[in-house]
Design a protein around this motif. Structure first.
Motif, PDB file in Angstrom:
ATOM      1  N   TYR A   1       0.812  -1.211   0.000  1.00 40.13           N
ATOM      2  CA  TYR A   1       0.000   0.000   0.000  1.00 40.13           C
ATOM      3  C   TYR A   1       0.847   1.263   0.000  1.00 40.13           C
ATOM      4  O   TYR A   1       1.864   1.341   0.690  1.00 40.13           O
ATOM      5  N   LYS A   2       0.391   2.243  -0.754  1.00 36.88           N
ATOM      6  CA  LYS A   2       0.947   3.584  -0.661  1.00 36.88           C
ATOM      7  C   LYS A   2       0.121   4.340   0.379  1.00 36.88           C
ATOM      8  O   LYS A   2      -1.105   4.374   0.299  1.00 36.88           O
ATOM      9  N   VAL A   3       0.794   4.930   1.345  1.00 37.84           N
ATOM     10  CA  VAL A   3       0.115   5.609   2.450  1.00 37.84           C
ATOM     11  C   VAL A   3       0.592   7.048   2.532  1.00 37.84           C
ATOM     12  O   VAL A   3       1.793   7.323   2.416  1.00 37.84           O
ATOM     13  N   GLY A   4      -0.355   7.982   2.712  1.00 40.09           N
ATOM     14  CA  GLY A   4       0.003   9.380   2.908  1.00 40.09           C
ATOM     15  C   GLY A   4       0.157   9.690   4.393  1.00 40.09           C
ATOM     16  O   GLY A   4      -0.530   9.104   5.238  1.00 40.09           O
ATOM     17  N   TYR A   5       1.068  10.592   4.705  1.00 38.40           N
ATOM     18  CA  TYR A   5       1.295  11.028   6.093  1.00 38.40           C
ATOM     19  C   TYR A   5       1.324  12.545   6.123  1.00 38.40           C
ATOM     20  O   TYR A   5       2.028  13.174   5.322  1.00 38.40           O
ATOM     21  N   ASN A   6       0.578  13.156   7.064  1.00 42.55           N
ATOM     22  CA  ASN A   6       0.602  14.607   7.179  1.00 42.55           C
ATOM     23  C   ASN A   6       1.711  15.049   8.133  1.00 42.55           C
ATOM     24  O   ASN A   6       2.528  14.241   8.586  1.00 42.55           O
ATOM     25  N   PHE A   7       1.729  16.336   8.451  1.00 39.31           N
ATOM     26  CA  PHE A   7       2.789  16.909   9.288  1.00 39.31           C
ATOM     27  C   PHE A   7       2.868  16.230  10.656  1.00 39.31           C
ATOM     28  O   PHE A   7       3.948  16.097  11.239  1.00 39.31           O
ATOM     29  N   ASN A   8       1.719  15.796  11.176  1.00 41.83           N
ATOM     30  CA  ASN A   8       1.662  15.148  12.493  1.00 41.83           C
ATOM     31  C   ASN A   8       1.834  13.631  12.413  1.00 41.83           C
ATOM     32  O   ASN A   8       1.576  12.919  13.377  1.00 41.83           O
TER      33      ASN A   8
END
Length: 213
Positions: free
Chosen positions: A82-89
């Motif tokens: 899976y490709k997973v996005g991560y935000n600043f937190n």
């Protein structure tokens, strides 16, 4: 003299232990790109830093980008990464859909039938084989918006409103799933070749997602 011999022995012992510890590490995912853009490919390096030979049941093809959104969760976790996005937190952002409907969708049915035919014929050549100490590189398609069919689309959550980084996740595997999803011929071949299922979770490094204006 005894002190010198003892010191030399301790040095060799510690060096030997450090070498064994290095070789007993896990399989590693490294995204080699400095940044990631939409409608491109992610370059992923997979390294086996263990002392054993492993296979990873990763189906990587243009069709797999659609299949992973159509299959049951247990099939999905076994065959895909899976490709997973991560935000600043460091909060995760996954692909979501707001328009996939439960009504009969001919395109989805045809795609699912194609998967069933593929699953029956999955052989050793379709899997990733990694000998101890070996590294390989693969390319993964990167699309922020994926059209599964005329009536079904998926996209990465919050990519338009948040600055995100992208990582790759290989879910942990149930060992029983190999018997459930791979045919006996393939399993026998893998055993004879000396490859074992890698069942631990792997998470890659995170690389910034850059949106083009």
């Amino acid at each position: 003299m005894k002190t010198i011999i003892l010191t030399s022995f301790l040095f060799l012992l510690l060096h030997s232990c450090a070498s064994k510890k290095e070789m007993s590490r896990d399989i590693e995912f490294i995204i080699t790109d400095k940044s990631i853009v939409d409608n491109s490919f992610i370059n992923l390096k997979i390294s086996n830093k263990t002392t054993l030979n492993y296979y990873l049941p990763i189906i990587n093809s243009p069709e797999s980008e659609k299949w992973k959104y159509e299959l049951s969760s247990d099939q999905n976790r076994f065959f895909f990464i899976y490709k997973v996005g991560y935000n600043f937190n460091n909060e995760k952002r996954h692909w979501i859909s707001e328009n996939c409907i439960a009504e009969r969708d001919v395109e989805l049915e045809e795609s699912y039938e194609l998967w069933n035919k593929k699953k029956e014929s999955i052989g050793v050549k379709d899997l990733i084989l990694l000998k101890s100490g070996e590294s390989i590189k693969i390319k993964l398609p990167m699309n922020l918006h994926i059209e599964i069919s005329k009536y079904c689309n998926w996209e990465l959550k919050s990519y338009k409103t948040e600055k995100l980084s992208i990582g790759i996740n290989y879910p942990n595997k149930e060992k029983e799933s190999a018997v459930k999803f791979l045919n006996s011929k393939t399993l026998d071949s893998l055993k004879q070749m000396g490859y074992k299922l890698y069942d631990k979770e792997i998470n890659s490094n995170k690389v910034p997602l850059v949106l083009e204006n």
